[in-house]
Design a protein around this motif. Sequence first.
Motif: not given
Length: 66
Positions: A8, A11-13, A15-16
Amino acid sequence: MLSGLLRVLRSVRWYVRELTDESAYDRYVTHVRTAHPDALVPSRREFERERTERQESDPRQGFRCC
C-alpha cells in the motif's frame, strides 16, 4: 500483514510521484538511454530548467490573465 502495508505504501508513493510529475525525469532518463544510448543525460537540475523554460515559452502552457 507487513507485506500488505508495504504494498500500500509503495502504491501511494507511486501515485503521488505520478500526480506531482516527480517521475518525469526518471522516464526521460529511461527514454534517452534506450533511444539515444550515446547521448549525454542531463542532470535533474538541467532537465527541470529546460522543462520550465519550454513551458514558459509556450503560450498554451501556464496561467494567463486574459
